[in-house]
Design a protein around this motif. Structure first.
Motif, mmCIF file in Angstrom:
data_model
loop_
_atom_site.group_PDB
_atom_site.id
_atom_site.type_symbol
_atom_site.label_atom_id
_atom_site.label_comp_id
_atom_site.label_asym_id
_atom_site.label_seq_id
_atom_site.Cartn_x
_atom_site.Cartn_y
_atom_site.Cartn_z
ATOM 1 N N ARG A 184 0.837 -1.195 0.000
ATOM 2 C CA ARG A 184 0.000 0.000 0.000
ATOM 3 C C ARG A 184 0.873 1.246 0.000
ATOM 4 N N LEU A 185 0.336 2.327 -0.538
ATOM 5 C CA LEU A 185 1.092 3.563 -0.647
ATOM 6 C C LEU A 185 0.142 4.742 -0.523
ATOM 7 N N GLU A 186 0.525 5.724 0.278
ATOM 8 C CA GLU A 186 -0.302 6.927 0.433
ATOM 9 C C GLU A 186 -0.113 7.843 -0.774
ATOM 10 N N VAL A 187 -1.210 8.304 -1.334
ATOM 11 C CA VAL A 187 -1.185 9.217 -2.473
ATOM 12 C C VAL A 187 -2.160 10.362 -2.205
ATOM 13 N N ALA A 188 -2.109 11.365 -3.075
ATOM 14 C CA ALA A 188 -2.994 12.523 -2.945
ATOM 15 C C ALA A 188 -4.385 12.188 -3.484
ATOM 16 N N HIS A 189 -5.378 12.871 -2.945
ATOM 17 C CA HIS A 189 -6.759 12.715 -3.409
ATOM 18 C C HIS A 189 -7.350 14.104 -3.579
ATOM 19 N N ALA A 190 -7.881 14.377 -4.769
ATOM 20 C CA ALA A 190 -8.354 15.724 -5.095
ATOM 21 C C ALA A 190 -9.876 15.791 -5.060
ATOM 22 N N GLU A 191 -10.389 17.004 -4.998
ATOM 23 C CA GLU A 191 -11.821 17.235 -5.078
ATOM 24 C C GLU A 191 -12.318 16.921 -6.486
ATOM 25 N N ARG A 192 -13.540 16.444 -6.571
ATOM 26 C CA ARG A 192 -14.153 16.218 -7.886
ATOM 27 C C ARG A 192 -14.572 17.561 -8.467
#
Length: 306
Positions: A184-192
């Motif tokens: 597993r790896l933490e990544v960025a998550h953006a607004e839709r």
């Protein structure tokens, strides 16, 4: 690879993001249109004419669901490593490079992404938590693993899971059943920024049923346990009635308690019959050859230098 469904204006932003992707190795883009009704496939054909890398564009004959579309994309892909992400750009395309690098450096066969903060609505986040809890209980998923649709896989794992041709695919169930080399790896998550989620309550329910009934017999075991519990409860009630009759004398039994007991036992029986019926129905549709997906059109674009 990206499954598309009524992507709309976000398609142009998605492809622009892929145009700016910097990779030293050769790569290809696989797009599968999952029965869109807003002209997504036609728009993709137009804008891909000058795309700088090879593209495989697939149109399914109707909407078969995200997981069927992803499996079709896996089958069409040719690379040693495959990263799949959604078409809503909530997973920035550049983050795919992080997953790819982590997969290369590790011995894992699949790398799942997870987020410090998810930008989904609270109902969607609640459904995700429930799905992950069910997967832990039913499929033996590691507790610290978040099942995200933004993942990277090795070709060896893809070959294993794409052998599945059942009409109710669930990607994460196939992966968990095919490998234990999971990272597993933490990544960025953006607004839709465009459109809304294609997951309606009905589609979420169908996905939940695939998780429950296609990769585990735990619901049948729970139904058996429920049956044993109700039998034991019935025996206790019968014993109480006999004791009361012989020691206290026969009494008038209340109508409300009788109806309540009938409702509980009858409801439990119908629940168990429904669980068994769901398994039988899915087995029938699988044996009768219900298709996982049907392809209408495949377009291969060899790529043109920018």
């Amino acid at each position: 690879m990206v499954p598309l469904h009524n992507t709309g204006e976000a398609l142009y932003l998605l492809l622009d993001a892929f145009r700016t992707l910097k990779l030293t190795e050769t790569w290809e883009l696989v797009l599968v249109d999952d029965g869109s009704m807003d002209g997504t496939f036609a728009a993709a054909k137009r804008v891909l004419s000058d795309f700088p890398v090879p593209v495989i564009l697939v149109e399914l004959a109707r909407n078969f669901g995200e997981h069927a579309a992803v499996l079709e994309a896996y089958r069409r892909s040719r690379g040693r490593f495959v990263v799949n992400l959604d078409d809503d750009l909530q997973n920035p395309v550049a983050e795919a490079l992080k997953l790819l690098a982590h997969l290369r450096e590790s011995e894992a066969e699949v790398v799942y992404s997870y987020y410090a903060e998810k930008k989904h609505s609270w109902p969607r986040n609640l459904c995700s938590r429930l799905a992950n809890l069910c997967a832990t209980f039913l499929l033996g998923k590691p507790r610290d693993l978040y099942l995200s649709s933004f993942r990277a896989l090795r070709r060896e794992l893809i070959e294993r899971i794409t052998a599945h041709r059942g009409p109710y695919p669930y990607i994460d169930g196939l992966i968990l059943g095919a490998t234990n080399r999971i990272s597993r790896l933490e990544v960025a998550h953006a607004e839709r920024t465009h459109g809304r989620s294609g997951y309606t309550p009905r589609k979420l329910a169908r996905l939940a049923m695939s998780l429950l009934f296609d990769f585990s017999v735990m619901p049948l075991r729970l139904a058996s346990v429920l049956g044993l519990v109700l039998c034991a409860l019935g025996a206790v009630i019968l014993a109480e009635v006999l004791v009361e009759t012989f020691w206290v004398g026969q009494r008038q039994i209340g109508w409300g308690s009788l109806m309540g007991a009938l409702a509980v036992f009858s409801g439990a029986q119908l629940l168990m019959l429904g669980i068994i019926g769901e398994y039988v129905g899915r087995a029938f549709l699988t044996v009768s050859g219900k298709p996982q997906s049907l392809v209408r059109t495949v377009i291969q674009h060899e790529g043109r230098p920018a």
